[in-house]
Design an enzyme around this catalytic site. Sequence first.
Site, PDB file in Angstrom:
ATOM      1  N   LYS A 117       0.842  -1.193   0.000  1.00 52.88           N
ATOM      2  CA  LYS A 117       0.000   0.000   0.000  1.00 52.88           C
ATOM      3  C   LYS A 117       0.885   1.254   0.000  1.00 52.88           C
ATOM      4  CE  LYS A 117      -4.030   2.088   0.825  1.00 52.88           C
ATOM      5  NZ  LYS A 117      -5.181   2.016  -0.061  1.00 52.88           N
ATOM      6  N   LYS A 205      -4.687 -13.568  -8.983  1.00 49.72           N
ATOM      7  CA  LYS A 205      -5.824 -14.234  -8.366  1.00 49.72           C
ATOM      8  C   LYS A 205      -7.122 -13.487  -8.689  1.00 49.72           C
ATOM      9  CE  LYS A 205      -7.179 -15.200  -3.667  1.00 49.72           C
ATOM     10  NZ  LYS A 205      -6.819 -15.201  -2.258  1.00 49.72           N
ATOM     11  N   LYS A 208     -12.583  -9.982  -5.892  1.00 51.07           N
ATOM     12  CA  LYS A 208     -13.873  -9.296  -5.984  1.00 51.07           C
ATOM     13  C   LYS A 208     -13.690  -7.787  -6.094  1.00 51.07           C
ATOM     14  CE  LYS A 208     -14.869 -10.650  -1.218  1.00 51.07           C
ATOM     15  NZ  LYS A 208     -13.624 -10.238  -0.564  1.00 51.07           N
TER      16      LYS A 208
END
Length: 342
Positions: A117, A205, A208
């Site tokens: 991040k 991967k 969502k």
Amino acid sequence: MNENTVKQTLLSAVKPTNIPTIGNYLGAIKNWVKMQNDYDCIFFAVDLHAITAKQEPQKLRERTLYVLASYVACGIDPNKTLIFVQSHVPEHTELAWILTCYSSMGELSRMTQYKDKVQKEGQNKEKENIQAGMFCYPLLMAADILLYQTNLVPVGEDQKQHIEITRDIAERLNNIYGKDLFTVPRALMPKVGARIMSLQNPSVKMSKSDDDPNGTVSLNDSNDEIIRKVKRAVTDSGNEITDDPSKPGVKNLLQIQSAILSKPIYALVQEYAGKQYGQLKSDTAELLVQSIEPIREKTNEILKNTTYLTALLKDGAEKARNRARKTIKRVHERIGFIAFSE
Ligand code: TRP
């Protein structure tokens, strides 16, 4: 398993940042369903974790309910398994604060999710703007796990470091306050391959929170959307159907079929000898439609049944709180807080 054996506690959670995907279902929830008889299972929706990123209130509410309803629709049985919403059990935040006082800035700065991040947000200057919740995320997750004296945490590779820090903190407190304070949990890694990748970029991967809706199949996608997305899935310029690492797109489709059919990939590769990519895609799409359609319909039924849903949430929260209070009480005693008489 012998009836007298105390079942091990197994716990995991889904972040309601979006509608769960077939990656969540095939890689996690489908396996949880099978584990319900052998373990004392706890599965919940972590709305407190979701707010480490910006969330729209109404969407967050809908998605949190969707996660719980889809657990049940996928086959999680609320009579056997504890399911609830994290924010309904204030003991999670309570223990998280205590753990904050027993962990260091150093160990939290070394967490890869936080480091990524920082890197993404730019260099040190930008660090100023990262939410402290993002930094403390692992401690809330450690609280989730330690509150219920969890033995096993089924998670993907990306969460391994979170289990490691949970173990470190549990052992640290146990060394100060007694070995029986917390059960030290272990990560339970899925068998290799239970990882479903993005349909558009099969080297990452399926997530969502992917910005490209074509990369993911959500549990609420219509049959037509499922078929369209699978047909558009990125493969390669070859024409041989194998699970070779140089063909991640093809491998991913085989992987999806393998997870749905509980069939090894090599057996699928044999069946597809001499067949075309088009066939692989249409078979995969059909299998997905067959397994997702009943789940989608059941989820919608549950979501419409507010009486059932309210009772489910209330019952889960009550049971979870009763268990969580036991750990909190013990922690308070050992730390030296004055017992609260009710
Ligand atoms: N961090 C996990 C994820 O992003 C979600 C999570 C929160 C979790 N608390 C947990 C997973 C406890 C397992 C156990 O997927």
